[in-house]
Design an enzyme around this catalytic site. Structure first.
Site, mmCIF file in Angstrom:
data_model
loop_
_atom_site.group_PDB
_atom_site.id
_atom_site.type_symbol
_atom_site.label_atom_id
_atom_site.label_comp_id
_atom_site.label_asym_id
_atom_site.label_seq_id
_atom_site.Cartn_x
_atom_site.Cartn_y
_atom_site.Cartn_z
ATOM 1 N N SER A 26 -11.597 10.026 0.179
ATOM 2 C CA SER A 26 -11.721 8.658 0.682
ATOM 3 C C SER A 26 -13.021 8.518 1.461
ATOM 4 C CB SER A 26 -10.536 8.319 1.593
ATOM 5 O OG SER A 26 -9.325 8.313 0.877
ATOM 6 N N SER A 56 -6.104 -2.824 0.475
ATOM 7 C CA SER A 56 -6.324 -2.204 -0.832
ATOM 8 C C SER A 56 -6.636 -3.219 -1.922
ATOM 9 C CB SER A 56 -5.104 -1.351 -1.234
ATOM 10 O OG SER A 56 -4.926 -0.294 -0.318
ATOM 11 N N GLU A 59 0.809 -1.224 0.000
ATOM 12 C CA GLU A 59 0.000 0.000 0.000
ATOM 13 C C GLU A 59 0.835 1.264 0.000
ATOM 14 O OE1 GLU A 59 -2.384 -3.157 2.287
ATOM 15 O OE2 GLU A 59 -0.305 -2.592 1.999
#
Length: 402
Positions: free
Chosen positions: A376, A229, A16
């Site tokens: 996000s 992710s 990530e």
């Protein structure tokens, strides 16, 4: 009132890494510089801590490239003297970054050769750390333990919650023990899968037998236990296909030897942001949100993979609150708070749930340092609940320092 000196830590050794860089860019652009004196420390993919590298504030995903912490001509290494606690951050000379094989940083303390002493400069007192790090070596309790040993306050969950939630297997075990529903699963040790093709087929048959014994229903999702992710996640749809199953397990094993084989749940994926700035605060939850896959109409089997999350702006959009009855939304909020308490959470987390057609809720996973860009889900959910991005950052830092 003097400013508090806050380290924003980003990058890291995990898959990530680029997402951490983007999250950090968002935080740095929005943080209240009237209240905080910000020190940016990047961690390269190989684990070197550096200061004075490329300015992360300029990073974004607009051009489709993934940012990375790299050593630049101006970079200098950051070293830690654990015994000095919050005063133990020091920086060295750039030349010491050129030859990691030399023992990266060891010559700063070596007395064996008086000609081999680098010059170190104290970074100054650090009041707290905002570790905008995702995945192993940042979100899994390792960094949290280091900062605890140094006595340095930090944003986010402590060692136990970070470690437990990084491992999807143990997250499920803890949640089940607390009476919280989770998707049925088995865990596979990919290290036991042999290299020989014929032997792999037999190994696949043994895993298929375990799937049958556990009454797991297809489709299955094969995922690394300790990655995020959506790295290494594969959807398996054909029951009894040993070759397809082994291929999916090996794909996940590229990220973690511990692999989950999880029953696909028929329901909507609803995410809820949780906030508890300090141990003294009550747990607060946002309005739950939903990531809507805009390409679902073209491909009914699409799921929220890495490209959908980060690389394809037309693949999805966020809706907060999710289009569900208010009673169901409140049920998600209550479940998220219960799950957060079950793992002894602190600071922040995003609790991901499945909501079925009958309104029942089960928890999928808990992200203790979710993606933290302005767009996000975590920040968008709080914005819809009444807390803006900058205020959210300030609240988290103030809670860590309290």
């Amino acid at each position: 009132m003097p400013k508090k000196r806050i380290v924003v830590l980003y990058g890291g050794r995990a898959d990530e890494h680029p997402i951490s860089c983007i999250s950090a860019a968002g935080v740095l652009r929005a943080i209240d510089t009237e209240r905080f004196d910000v020190v940016t420390i990047g961690i390269t993919r190989s684990g070197q801590w550096i200061i004075d590298g490329e300015d992360p504030r300029a990073w974004n995903l607009d051009d489709g490239s993934l940012p990375s912490v790299e050593i630049t001509p101006s970079s200098r290494p950051v070293l830690l003297d654990v015994s000095r606690g919050a005063d133990g951050f020091v920086i060295g000379d750039h030349d010491e970054l050129k030859d990691p094989a030399k023992g990266y940083g060891t010559n700063f303390v070596s007395m064996a050769d008086s000609s081999d002493h680098g010059v170190v400069t104290p970074l100054g007192h650090i009041d707290g750390v905002f570790p905008v790090l995702h995945g192993p070596y940042g979100e899994d309790g390792t960094l949290q333990g280091l900062l605890d040993m140094m006595g340095v306050p930090y944003v986010g969950c402590g060692v136990f919650a970070s470690a437990a939630c990084m491992d999807k297997h143990f997250t499920k075990v803890l949640l089940q023990a607390s009476g919280i529903g989770v998707a049925p699963w088995i865990t596979v040790d990919a290290r036991t899968i042999p290299d020989d093709e014929d032997a792999r087929i037999e190994a696949g048959k043994r895993i298929l037998a375990r799937i049958e014994d556990a009454h797991l229903q297809y489709p299955l999702f094969i995922k690394p236990s300790r990655a995020g992710s959506s790295f290494g996640v594969t959807k398996v749809e054909h029951a009894g296909d040993s070759k397809e199953l082994i291929g999916a397990i090996l794909e996940a094993a590229g990220h973690d030897w511990k692999v989950l084989v999880e029953e696909g749940v028929s329901g909507r994926e609803i995410e809820c942001a949780v906030l508890r700035p300090s141990d003294r605060d009550e747990v607060a939850t946002s309005w739950p949100g939903e990531v809507v896959l805009d390409n679902r109409g073209q491909n009914d089997e699409a799921f929220y993979d890495f490209d959908s999350k980060y690389m394809d702006a037309e693949a999805s959009h966020v809706e907060v609150p999710a289009k569900l009855p208010e009673e169901t939304l409140q049920k998600v909020r209550d479940m998220a708070a219960k799950a957060f308490a079950a793992v002894d959470g602190r600071g922040l987390s995003r609790v991901d749930t499945f909501v079925s057609e009958d309104g029942s809720v089960m928890v999928n996973e808990i992200n203790t340092m979710p993606g933290f860009t302005p767009i996000s889900m975590y920040s968008k959910a709080w914005e819809a609940t009444g807390i803006g991005y900058t205020e959210l950052i300030t609240t988290l830092i103030d809670g860590a320092l309290r």
